[in-house]
Motif scaffolding. Sequence first.
Motif, short mmCIF file in Angstrom:
data_model
loop_
_atom_site.label_atom_id
_atom_site.label_comp_id
_atom_site.label_asym_id
_atom_site.label_seq_id
_atom_site.Cartn_x
_atom_site.Cartn_y
_atom_site.Cartn_z
N ASP A 125 31.21 39.72 45.22
CA ASP A 125 31.62 40.79 46.13
C ASP A 125 30.71 40.89 47.35
OD1 ASP A 125 33.79 42.24 44.39
OD2 ASP A 125 32.08 41.92 43.07
N ASP A 126 29.39 40.82 47.15
CA ASP A 126 28.46 40.93 48.28
C ASP A 126 28.62 39.74 49.23
OD1 ASP A 126 27.51 43.29 47.24
OD2 ASP A 126 25.72 42.39 46.32
N ALA A 127 28.80 38.55 48.67
CA ALA A 127 28.96 37.36 49.50
C ALA A 127 30.27 37.42 50.28
CB ALA A 127 28.91 36.10 48.64
N VAL A 128 31.33 37.91 49.64
CA VAL A 128 32.62 38.05 50.32
C VAL A 128 32.47 38.98 51.52
CG1 VAL A 128 34.97 38.94 50.10
CG2 VAL A 128 34.01 37.48 48.30
N ALA A 129 31.76 40.08 51.32
CA ALA A 129 31.56 41.02 52.42
C ALA A 129 30.69 40.41 53.52
CB ALA A 129 30.91 42.30 51.88
N GLU A 130 29.67 39.66 53.13
CA GLU A 130 28.77 39.07 54.11
C GLU A 130 29.45 38.00 54.95
OE1 GLU A 130 24.62 36.40 54.29
OE2 GLU A 130 25.26 37.34 52.39
N TYR A 131 30.21 37.13 54.30
CA TYR A 131 30.81 36.00 55.01
C TYR A 131 32.23 36.28 55.52
CZ TYR A 131 26.92 33.09 53.40
OH TYR A 131 25.67 32.55 53.19
N GLY A 132 32.85 37.34 55.05
CA GLY A 132 34.18 37.69 55.52
C GLY A 132 35.29 36.82 54.96
N ARG B 135 38.65 42.57 31.66
CA ARG B 135 39.36 41.84 30.61
C ARG B 135 39.63 40.39 31.01
NH1 ARG B 135 44.56 45.41 30.28
NH2 ARG B 135 44.23 45.17 32.52
N GLY B 136 39.34 40.05 32.26
CA GLY B 136 39.62 38.71 32.76
C GLY B 136 41.02 38.56 33.29
N ILE B 137 41.70 39.67 33.59
CA ILE B 137 43.06 39.63 34.12
C ILE B 137 42.99 39.64 35.64
CG2 ILE B 137 45.26 40.85 34.27
CD1 ILE B 137 44.77 41.83 31.43
N MET B 138 43.70 38.72 36.25
CA MET B 138 43.60 38.54 37.69
C MET B 138 44.28 39.68 38.46
SD MET B 138 46.43 35.53 38.41
CE MET B 138 48.19 35.83 38.21
N GLY B 139 43.86 39.82 39.72
CA GLY B 139 44.52 40.74 40.62
C GLY B 139 43.72 41.95 41.03
N SER B 140 42.67 42.26 40.29
CA SER B 140 41.83 43.42 40.63
C SER B 140 40.43 43.16 40.10
CB SER B 140 42.39 44.71 40.04
OG SER B 140 42.36 44.67 38.62
N GLY B 141 39.52 44.07 40.44
CA GLY B 141 38.15 43.90 39.99
C GLY B 141 37.33 43.10 40.99
N SER B 142 36.25 42.51 40.51
CA SER B 142 35.33 41.77 41.37
C SER B 142 35.87 40.39 41.74
CB SER B 142 33.97 41.61 40.68
OG SER B 142 33.30 42.84 40.59
N TRP B 143 35.34 39.89 42.84
CA TRP B 143 35.60 38.51 43.23
C TRP B 143 34.74 37.59 42.37
CZ3 TRP B 143 38.32 36.57 47.70
CH2 TRP B 143 38.95 37.55 48.47
N TYR B 144 35.38 36.55 41.81
CA TYR B 144 34.64 35.56 41.03
C TYR B 144 34.85 34.14 41.55
CZ TYR B 144 33.31 39.04 37.57
OH TYR B 144 32.74 40.13 36.95
N GLY B 145 35.63 33.98 42.59
CA GLY B 145 35.87 32.66 43.13
C GLY B 145 36.40 32.72 44.54
N ASN C 106 20.51 28.17 42.51
CA ASN C 106 20.51 28.25 43.97
C ASN C 106 21.79 28.94 44.44
OD1 ASN C 106 18.08 26.98 45.15
ND2 ASN C 106 18.75 25.19 43.99
N ALA C 107 21.97 30.18 44.03
CA ALA C 107 23.21 30.89 44.33
C ALA C 107 23.39 31.12 45.83
CB ALA C 107 23.25 32.22 43.58
N GLU C 108 22.30 31.41 46.52
CA GLU C 108 22.44 31.66 47.96
C GLU C 108 22.84 30.39 48.70
OE1 GLU C 108 19.08 33.60 49.65
OE2 GLU C 108 19.26 35.38 48.38
N LEU C 109 22.27 29.26 48.32
CA LEU C 109 22.69 27.99 48.92
C LEU C 109 24.14 27.69 48.57
CD1 LEU C 109 19.62 25.60 48.46
CD2 LEU C 109 20.49 26.58 50.59
N ALA C 110 24.54 28.01 47.34
CA ALA C 110 25.93 27.80 46.94
C ALA C 110 26.87 28.60 47.83
CB ALA C 110 26.12 28.20 45.48
N GLN C 111 26.49 29.83 48.16
CA GLN C 111 27.31 30.64 49.05
C GLN C 111 27.40 30.03 50.44
OE1 GLN C 111 25.58 34.56 48.86
NE2 GLN C 111 25.79 34.66 46.62
N GLU C 112 26.29 29.49 50.92
CA GLU C 112 26.30 28.82 52.22
C GLU C 112 27.24 27.63 52.21
OE1 GLU C 112 22.62 28.06 54.35
OE2 GLU C 112 21.56 29.38 52.95
#
Length: 435
Positions: free
Chosen positions: A120-127, A145-155, A330-336
């Motif tokens: 979620d934070d990366a989505v907000a940062e990078y748009g 529950r792992g059901i798509m359509g709501s909740g946090s961004w995971y991909g 290296n999550a921050e590099l992964a986001q880049e």
Amino acid sequence: MKSRKVTIGAAATAAAALVLVGCGGSDGESSATGSGGDVLRVWHYENPTSAMGVAWEEAMAVFEEETGATVEFEERSFEQIRTTASQVLNSDQAPDVLEYNKGNATAGLLASQGLLMPLDDAVAEYGWDEQLAPALQTTARYDERGIMGSGSWYGVPTYGEFVQVYYNVDMFEEAGVEVPTTLEEFEAVLATFTEQGVTPMAQAAGEYPTGQLWYQLALTKADRDWVDAYQLYTDEVDWQGEEITYATETVKEWVDAGYISTDATGLTAEDAGTGFINGTYPIFFSGSWWQGRFTDEITDYEWSAFLFPGAEMSPGSAGNMWVIPERSQNAELAQEFIDITMRPEIQALMGNSGGVPVDADPADITDERSAELIENFNTLNDRDGIAFYPDWPTPTFYDELNAALQELINSSLEPGAVQDQLQQQYEAGVADITG
């Protein structure tokens, strides 16, 4: 490019995969250091010559140049990643970023197990949310529950896919028919070919094409609320309602009229696709993933494609996604890196290589066939027309839908009985997921 590439055979077991990952390079080290002192470990399963493979290879080169870090790329097959994900991602050997399949039973399952990092934070940062149409965001977000359509961004998906009508331009001209703009005109085209002794539609009920056609017919009567009920369990689905009744009865009518051969019950998607390639059938309703193959293999006639007439929505979705394991080092590099794959120049490279980028500028697409494909995809996105796939609601519904449509085509079951059978299977599967 400085990256190392480790290829693992398709027959490797989960345990063997863990050993190989743990070994890293040939010197026994788990990672190497680049000029920036960091390593980004990337997994994906795209062919190097595919649109995604070409675009992501360039993204890795750009990443290394801009960050000074080294990309350690390991090519894994889809099946290797699928079967080893839970085990590997729950270990210190998890990559920093990998391509993973979208959906409740895949990315959603890993998210619910705490194996994927919320983005979620990366989505907000990078748009990234501003680059992805609403329907494309659906498969990137999952609830607890792992059901798509709501909740946090995971991909984050960087490409899309959808279903359209491929047609043989030469056969259309010989038959004296034009590209239809309404469902009535489409049925008139089918009737004209049948009257001339040609079975118009390449179909297969042994695998996906017929199920996608059934769903597309339902979508001609559906709206987004119906799709959300069917796919996201937001409401009960009326299996005797207008949408499904029209779809089931129309498939039967088209078989009876000769638009679809009864031989389709024993055919695969490959059979249907090659039937279109060799000119046996003038029409093939299937996915954008056939585009590259048609471009390469159809050499003796002209072909093109159009969106299914009479419908605002079509089967389709975002493609598989970049995900970051919770244990990424290296999550921050992964986001880049993910952000680089979303850049206009990388998206354009994917589009000009035959892919369906999620956020390409049409002006950057110079290949004529690619431009047509992307224009159709963008048209669907602009009208919120991506409606996912008919088998998505439950893990077993793909096989159940194919089996029911086989019985419909060979007249073993009447449309009403098919709907009753599918309703029972659908509701049982959804109950297993939602509790």
